[in-house]
Design a protein around this motif. Structure first.
Motif, short mmCIF file in Angstrom:
data_model
loop_
_atom_site.label_atom_id
_atom_site.label_comp_id
_atom_site.label_asym_id
_atom_site.label_seq_id
_atom_site.Cartn_x
_atom_site.Cartn_y
_atom_site.Cartn_z
N LEU A 194 0.85 -1.18 0.00
CA LEU A 194 0.00 0.00 0.00
C LEU A 194 0.89 1.24 0.00
N TYR A 195 0.48 2.26 -0.72
CA TYR A 195 1.26 3.48 -0.82
C TYR A 195 0.44 4.70 -0.41
N LEU A 196 1.14 5.72 0.05
CA LEU A 196 0.54 7.03 0.24
C LEU A 196 1.51 8.07 -0.29
N GLN A 197 1.17 8.65 -1.41
CA GLN A 197 1.95 9.75 -1.96
C GLN A 197 1.46 11.04 -1.34
N MET A 198 2.34 11.76 -0.69
CA MET A 198 1.99 12.98 0.01
C MET A 198 2.70 14.15 -0.64
N ASN A 199 1.93 15.08 -1.15
CA ASN A 199 2.46 16.25 -1.83
C ASN A 199 2.03 17.52 -1.10
N SER A 200 2.73 18.60 -1.38
CA SER A 200 2.41 19.90 -0.78
C SER A 200 2.25 19.78 0.73
N LEU A 201 3.20 19.14 1.35
CA LEU A 201 3.10 18.88 2.78
C LEU A 201 3.12 20.16 3.60
N LYS A 202 2.37 20.13 4.68
CA LYS A 202 2.25 21.25 5.60
C LYS A 202 2.71 20.84 6.99
N PRO A 203 3.14 21.78 7.81
CA PRO A 203 3.54 21.42 9.17
C PRO A 203 2.45 20.66 9.93
N GLU A 204 1.20 20.96 9.68
CA GLU A 204 0.12 20.26 10.36
C GLU A 204 -0.04 18.81 9.92
N ASP A 205 0.68 18.40 8.88
CA ASP A 205 0.70 17.00 8.48
C ASP A 205 1.66 16.17 9.34
N THR A 206 2.43 16.82 10.18
CA THR A 206 3.35 16.12 11.06
C THR A 206 2.59 15.15 11.95
N ALA A 207 2.97 13.89 11.89
CA ALA A 207 2.25 12.86 12.63
C ALA A 207 2.96 11.53 12.45
N VAL A 208 2.55 10.57 13.25
CA VAL A 208 2.91 9.19 12.99
C VAL A 208 1.84 8.63 12.06
N TYR A 209 2.27 8.02 10.98
CA TYR A 209 1.35 7.48 9.99
C TYR A 209 1.35 5.96 10.06
N PHE A 210 0.16 5.40 10.17
CA PHE A 210 -0.03 3.96 10.25
C PHE A 210 -0.79 3.47 9.03
N CYS A 211 -0.40 2.33 8.50
CA CYS A 211 -1.27 1.66 7.55
C CYS A 211 -2.08 0.62 8.31
#
Length: 127
Positions: A79-96
């Protein structure tokens, strides 16, 4: 329980991009809807994006719509997650995570709908 392993997190400047990957050990991977869930510091878990086991009914949280793209490669159990135009509020631990229900093709996804989670990968977006 399906074992999931995330990778691809890191430190990125605001406006940058990252691609997260999640590899499943279970060959039943292609029987499940899959999602990405994140937890920002001091905040609740949030379903960022989810993809049904089949079909095109992809879910995105309003906060990431138009910036993130979820996809899967069933041949590689990934599984993939392409993340573009990242913002500081996207800071997090990401779980699949895998949906609790096999062959789920609905359009509503909640944190409690996911049963098997990976250990998470840290994404930090600097301002």
């Amino acid at each position: 329980q399906m074992q999931l392993t995330e990778s691809g997190g890191g430190l990125v400047p605001s406006g940058g991009s990252l691609r997260l990957s999640c590899t499943a050990s279970n060959r039943a991977f292609d029987n499940y809807a899959m999602g990405w869930i994140r937890q920002a510091p001091g905040k609740d878990h949030e379903v960022v994006a989810a993809l049904p086991w089949i079909g095109s009914g992809i879910y995105y949280a309003d906060s990431v719509k138009g910036r993130f793209v979820i996809s899967r490669d069933n041949a590689e159990n990934t599984l993939y997650l392409q993340m573009n135009s990242l913002k500081p509020e996207d800071t997090a631990v990401y779980f699949c995570a895998a949906h609790r229900e096999r062959f789920f093709t609905g359009r509503m996804y909640r944190v409690s709908d996911f049963g098997a989670w990976g250990q998470g990968t840290q994404v930090t977006v600097s301002s």
